[in-house]
Structures are given as structure tokens and as C-alpha cells.
Design an enzyme around this catalytic site. Structure first.
Site, PDB file in Angstrom:
ATOM      1  N   HIS A 178     -27.958   2.536   9.759  1.00  0.00           N
ATOM      2  CA  HIS A 178     -27.467   3.909   9.736  1.00  0.00           C
ATOM      3  C   HIS A 178     -27.809   4.533   8.393  1.00  0.00           C
ATOM      4  O   HIS A 178     -27.943   3.834   7.389  1.00  0.00           O
ATOM      5  CB  HIS A 178     -25.949   3.943   9.980  1.00  0.00           C
ATOM      6  CG  HIS A 178     -25.400   5.318  10.190  1.00  0.00           C
ATOM      7  ND1 HIS A 178     -24.912   6.091   9.166  1.00  0.00           N
ATOM      8  CD2 HIS A 178     -25.291   6.056  11.318  1.00  0.00           C
ATOM      9  CE1 HIS A 178     -24.505   7.261   9.651  1.00  0.00           C
ATOM     10  NE2 HIS A 178     -24.730   7.270  10.952  1.00  0.00           N
ATOM     11  N   ASP A 203     -24.349   3.991  18.459  1.00  0.00           N
ATOM     12  CA  ASP A 203     -25.225   3.989  19.633  1.00  0.00           C
ATOM     13  C   ASP A 203     -25.419   2.593  20.210  1.00  0.00           C
ATOM     14  O   ASP A 203     -25.812   2.458  21.375  1.00  0.00           O
ATOM     15  CB  ASP A 203     -26.587   4.588  19.279  1.00  0.00           C
ATOM     16  CG  ASP A 203     -26.488   6.056  18.917  1.00  0.00           C
ATOM     17  OD1 ASP A 203     -25.883   6.815  19.686  1.00  0.00           O
ATOM     18  OD2 ASP A 203     -27.001   6.445  17.852  1.00  0.00           O
TER      19      ASP A 203
END
Length: 457
Positions: A334, A393
Site C-alpha cells: 500500500h 482489496d
């Protein structure tokens, strides 16, 4: 120019030649980014984001800075000063759905009392419908293969149905926000039904929303032939909506909404632009890429209990020899979080609960293994020691799949939730902005002389 017609083959050849020329002429050395100290991706050399604005809506916390050094910490997601863990855990403890409470918090800046929450829900219920003929004339006609594109175009068309679309006063922006938030589940569901019918040849189901139901419940009601859903399904989707509602002002789609809103344009243009950003596979579209990647791993890795076999295939993906040849392990890593993504932590709990309820524990364990092994393999292949964690996700697509939500709706559901944060940021930009957002790009091509047309080779 007497004959202007061209065959499809001639057009394709022209496009191919043109792409080669454009690619050659547009390329410049990556070293120039360092030479001119360019904040590529609006990020500093240490990976932190370039500060370009202020916000009181949401915050992403993943590190502290001590003596100029970045110290990673467990990730935190803050909504208007309140930790998202507290919001979600309160809903689970009290056995209630909380997305509407979350929406109120993000828009108003404070938690509602029961009377305020009830009134807020009533207003949303009043707007949980579309104008007469809108579904037939706007959504059912020209259905898109990708629902996100249809949602963006539908939001733009909604401008034409608004009696006061250009007014950017706070009152009008809030009125428009409530209408958009209430209608987004309908737009997503009906766009899916149109795509499923006209592109995939499936039966067409158009259900009316139930104004008395929550956002999560209406989504499930609208996408299923029999309108049925379980309490666990509704509560799980509700939590997913809460976790996707906001992620600070710097994420790509929210920053896009700020950029567009800074021009003084209407809210429909801002939302449509943000939806275009959210569609991207590096942003909201990543959840679909994760489940496609994991499906390939499930097919190609014969022994799911063999860590070595899993690692070998992850390395193959990183070396662009498997899945989509992008070299990316989707759902891992991320831009901000390093030790943990709180959204992932919370969704992982629901994923385990759903896996046990649906008999898919083996798949859940494989996800756990990939989550653990992927950062290790990444550092071995890339020869780095980068701290990485799974992001939201990684488990969201698996959760949606266990909820029997079609893959076409994975990213649109993200959009249904995120539109709350987008609206809050657009209003904030209207109140506090004032200046059009206009960063600079360094021109790096040399000057050349103009050559008259008849002298060009």
C-alpha cells in the site's frame, strides 16, 4: 482527399504505426525525475505523500516521524477523529447496520443522536428512487461492458435532471450529495442488470428499492432475482461499505474530486471524474484483479498446503511470467500502510466467518498463506527489505465472492461507499479551497525549429 474511406485493417495499421512513433517521441529517461527533483506520483523520496492540502474528514496513519526517521506503526483509519475500528466494532457489538451512521459522521463531522440518525435515514429514503423513465432511457440504453463507466456517465446525465445543478452553495451541494448517495446503489445495480442482460444474455431483473431498508440491504435486494439475503450477508456488506467510505484526501479518486471541485464546477462533474479514477486496477479496481489472480493460483498451485510451491508461483508472478504479466501481486502493499491496513484486518475477520459458514475454509487458508508469503517473496525477488502488508482489496473480493456478488459489481460497490467521502471532500473544498489546484510539470524537451510543410520529409 477525394476518397476518405479506410478499411478496418488500414485503420489498425495506421494506429499501430502511430503508436510506435508516439511511444518513441514521448519517452524520456527516468533519471530526469531525480535530476529535477520531481515528486513523482506526488510522493517524497522516503515514500511519504507530498502535503498539498488540509482536511478534517479522514486520516490514514501508518507511521510516526522521530528525529527525521520514519517509524512504521500498525495502520489506523480515522473518520472525523474516530477510529474506524470503534465504528465497526460498535455495529457488531450492538448487532446493527452502521453505514448510514458512518455517512452522517463524514458529512456532518460528528456522530448523530438517534433522532438525527432517523431523520438522516428518512431523507435518504426519500431520495432512494430515480426520475421517471431514467432507468429505461439512460441506464438500459447503451449498456457498458464495464459498470464503472456506466455509473460515471449516468452521474453526468443526472445533471440534466437536477433543477439547480450549477449552484455550489453548501446547502445545494448537501442536497445533491444526499440524492447521489441514495441513488448510487440503484445506479450500480441497474447498470449491472443491463450489462448482464445485454452483454451476457442473462435474464433481466429490475426490482424496486425498499426505502425502509439500509444501503447494504438494498444492494443485495436489487441484484438478486429473488431479492433475498441473510442477516450475515447484509451485516458483512454493511461493514465493507463503512471501510470503503473514506480514505483521506490524498487517495487518487478523492484527490481527483478536490482537483475538479477546485475549478468551481458542478458536483456531478467532480463525482464522474473521481469514478473514472476509482475504476483503475491500481485503485478501486484492484479487488477484481486480486480475485482473478487468486483464481489462477488456485488452479496452478496443486498443493495449497505447500509453502514452497506457493512461493514459486508468487515469484513467477513477480517476474512477469504468470497472471497478467504486470509483475504485481495485487492486494499486497500500500502507498501508506506498511505493518497493517485496518480495513484488511477487519474484513479478514468477516472473511473467516463467511468461509466457515459457506464451506470455503481451505480457500481462506490459501489467502492467509499468500498474505504471509507474498512480502517475503517480494523482498527476495526484488532484493529489498521493504515492509509490506495486505491491503483492503486482498480480502474484499473474496468476501464479495462468498456473498455471491458478481465480479462486475466489486468495484461499483466500492464506489457506492466511497461516494460519501467524495461528497464530504467536495463540500470541504468549496468551503476552504479558493484556489484552483495547479501543480507544475517540468518541460524536458529541447527546442526545435519550425519546418514549412513543403520542406518536411
Amino acid at each position: 482527399m477525394n476518397n476518405i474511406s479506410m478499411t478496418n485493417e488500414e485503420l489498425d495499421q495506421y494506429y499501430e504505426r502511430s503508436a510506435q512513433i508516439i511511444g518513441r517521441e514521448s519517452y524520456y529517461s527516468p533519471d530526469l525525475y531525480t535530476k529535477y527533483n520531481v515528486k513523482r506520483g506526488l510522493r517524497n523520496e522516503d515514500g511519504t505523500g507530498v502535503v498539498v492540502g488540509l482536511t478534517e474528514i479522514g486520516d490514514v496513519q501508518a507511521y510516526t516521524v522521530e528525529d527525521g526517521k520514519i517509524i512504521p506503526q500498525e495502520g489506523r483509519l480515522i473518520y472525523r477523529g474516530i477510529d474506524v475500528y470503534d465504528l465497526v466494532e460498535a455495529c457488531m457489538k450492538e448487532d446493527r447496520l452502521g453505514f448510514e451512521e458512518c455517512a452522517y459522521l463524514l458529512l456532518f463531522g460528528e456522530l448523530p443522536n438517534q433522532q438525527e440518525l432517523d431523520e438522516f435515514k428518512r431523507v435518504l429514503a426519500c431520495h432512494r428512487c430515480l426520475p421517471d423513465g431514467f432507468v429505461r432511457d439512460i441506464i438500459m440504453k447503451a449498456p457498458s461492458a464495464n459498470i464503472m463507466n456506466k455509473m460515471a456517465s449516468t452521474i453526468l446525465v443526472a445533471y440534466s435532471y437536477d433543477p439547480n445543478p450549477e449552484d455550489t452553495s453548501v446547502k445545494n451541494l448537501f442536497r445533491q450529495s444526499m440524492e447521489i448517495i441514495a441513488r448510487m446503489p440503484l445506479i450500480a445495480a441497474y447498470a449491472y442488470q443491463a450489462k448482464s442482460h445485454y452483454h451476457n444474455g442473462n435474464s433481466l431483473f429490475i426490482h424496486m428499492p425498499d426505502p425502509g431498508l439500509s444501503t447494504a440491504e438494498n444492494i443485495l435486494r436489487l441484484i438478486r432475482p429473488d431479492c433475498s439475503y441473510t442477516k450475515l450477508e447484509a451485516s458483512t456488506l454493511d461493514i465493507a461499505l463503512i471501510l470503503h467510505a473514506e480514505h483521506g484526501g490524498g487517495n487518487n479518486s478523492t484527490f481527483t474530486s478536490h482537483v475538479v471541485a477546485s475549478t468551481g464546477t458542478d458536483i456531478y462533474s467532480c463525482i464522474a471524474a473521481a469514478l473514472g479514477s476509482l475504476k483503475g486496477p491500481k485503485h478501486g479496481g484492484a479487488n477484481l484483479k486480486v480475485i482473478e489472480m487468486m483464481n489462477e493460483i488456485k488452479r496452478e498451485v496443486k498443493n495449497w498446503d505447500n509453502d514452497s510451491e506457493i512461493c514459486d508461483y508468487l515469484a513467477k508472478i513477480l517476474k512477469k511470467g504468470a497472471y497478467d504479466q504486470s509483475g504485481l501481486i495485487y492486494g499486497i502493499g500500500h502507498a501508506v500502510y506498511t505493518l497493517s491496513d485496518p480495513r484488511c484486518v477487519l474484513l479478514k475477520k468477516k472473511a473467516k466467518e463467511l468461509a466457515e459458514a459457506t464451506g470455503r475454509v481451505d480457500e481462506y487458508k490459501l489467502y492467509e498463506k499468500v498474505e504471509h508469503l507474498a512480502p517475503i517473496v517480494f523482498n527476495e525477488v526484488k532484493k529489498t527489505n521493504k515492509r509490506m502488508c495486505a491491503n483492503v482489496d486482498f480480502y474484499s473480493g473474496f468476501v464479495y465472492d462468498m456473498l455471491n456478488i458478481p465480479t462486475d459489481l466489486f468495484t461499483p460497490i466500492f464506489a457506492v461507499a466511497r461516494v460519501v467521502g467524495l461528497c464530504a471532500h467536495i463540500i470541504e473544498e468549496r468551503i476552504n479551497g479558493g484556489k484552483i489546484i495547479r501543480p507544475a510539470y517540468k518541460y524536458v524537451r529541447e527546442m526545435s525549429e519550425y519546418v514549412p510543410l513543403h520542406m518536411r520529409k
